[in-house]
Motif scaffolding. Structure first.
Motif, PDB file in Angstrom:
ATOM      1  N   ILE A  76      10.385  -6.932 -22.811  1.00  0.00           N
ATOM      2  CA  ILE A  76      11.012  -8.251 -22.910  1.00  0.00           C
ATOM      3  C   ILE A  76      10.850  -8.791 -24.332  1.00  0.00           C
ATOM      4  O   ILE A  76      10.288  -8.117 -25.199  1.00  0.00           O
ATOM      5  CB  ILE A  76      10.438  -9.235 -21.868  1.00  0.00           C
ATOM      6  CG1 ILE A  76       8.911  -9.358 -21.995  1.00  0.00           C
ATOM      7  CG2 ILE A  76      10.816  -8.799 -20.453  1.00  0.00           C
ATOM      8  CD1 ILE A  76       8.284 -10.370 -21.040  1.00  0.00           C
ATOM      9  N   ASN A  77      11.309 -10.003 -24.558  1.00  0.00           N
ATOM     10  CA  ASN A  77      11.370 -10.579 -25.900  1.00  0.00           C
ATOM     11  C   ASN A  77      10.061 -10.535 -26.675  1.00  0.00           C
ATOM     12  O   ASN A  77      10.074 -10.449 -27.889  1.00  0.00           O
ATOM     13  CB  ASN A  77      11.840 -12.031 -25.836  1.00  0.00           C
ATOM     14  CG  ASN A  77      13.256 -12.158 -25.355  1.00  0.00           C
ATOM     15  OD1 ASN A  77      13.926 -11.166 -25.083  1.00  0.00           O
ATOM     16  ND2 ASN A  77      13.729 -13.374 -25.231  1.00  0.00           N
ATOM     17  N   TRP A  78       8.932 -10.653 -26.020  1.00  0.00           N
ATOM     18  CA  TRP A  78       7.668 -10.703 -26.751  1.00  0.00           C
ATOM     19  C   TRP A  78       6.817  -9.442 -26.596  1.00  0.00           C
ATOM     20  O   TRP A  78       5.648  -9.427 -26.958  1.00  0.00           O
ATOM     21  CB  TRP A  78       6.868 -11.954 -26.412  1.00  0.00           C
ATOM     22  CG  TRP A  78       6.560 -12.188 -24.964  1.00  0.00           C
ATOM     23  CD1 TRP A  78       5.439 -11.780 -24.304  1.00  0.00           C
ATOM     24  CD2 TRP A  78       7.335 -12.903 -24.024  1.00  0.00           C
ATOM     25  NE1 TRP A  78       5.478 -12.201 -22.995  1.00  0.00           N
ATOM     26  CE2 TRP A  78       6.649 -12.900 -22.796  1.00  0.00           C
ATOM     27  CE3 TRP A  78       8.568 -13.561 -24.079  1.00  0.00           C
ATOM     28  CZ2 TRP A  78       7.139 -13.518 -21.657  1.00  0.00           C
ATOM     29  CZ3 TRP A  78       9.054 -14.166 -22.944  1.00  0.00           C
ATOM     30  CH2 TRP A  78       8.339 -14.147 -21.758  1.00  0.00           C
TER      31      TRP A  78
END
Length: 142
Positions: free
Chosen positions: A58-60
């Motif tokens: 995911i994004n992080w």
């Protein structure tokens, strides 16, 4: 959040952060912070949120290249330990400002319901989102 006037980080969900040594960032959380459903915002939420980035792509997730561990240090403090083979203090500081905190009590149920399948989780319609801060969603549309 970043203060646009001087470029410094100003804690909101936290009260302060400090490097306790070259590899450890200690963050004190605001004991009065709550989710919009009234549940307290705690170190468990922070650890859970970071762990989502380790568990799923995911994004992080990319922050885990620089982080060895994120652990609760009591109910209102978190300790982030840098990856000794790839430490990057500035990137880890970015993480505490950029990663959107997720309410563990909501999202762990979504994970269970979705059998930890990211594609299914991404289809989740969050019609009544729970977040921190003073505002709740009044309405949304396309």
């Amino acid at each position: 959040m970043i203060n646009q006037l001087d470029g410094k980080l100003e804690p909101l969900l936290g009260t302060k952060y400090e490097w306790t040594d070259d590899m450890t960032l200690h963050i004190e959380l605001n004991k009065d912070a709550k989710w919009s459903d009234g549940q307290p915002f705690t170190s468990d939420d922070v650890v859970y949120t970071y762990q989502l980035g380790k568990k799923y792509d995911i994004n992080w997730s990319n922050y885990w290249a620089y982080i060895a561990d994120v652990a609760a240090d009591g109910p209102n403090a978190v300790k982030i330990t840098l990856n000794k083979d790839n430490p990057n203090r500035l990137t880890v500081l970015d993480s505490i400002e950029l990663i959107p905190m997720m309410p563990k009590h909501i999202w762990e149920e979504i994970e269970k319901k979705s059998n930890n399948d990211l594609a299914t989780i991404r289809k989740e319609v969050n019609a009544n989102p729970v977040a921190t801060g003073p505002y709740k969603i009044y309405f949304y549309n396309d």
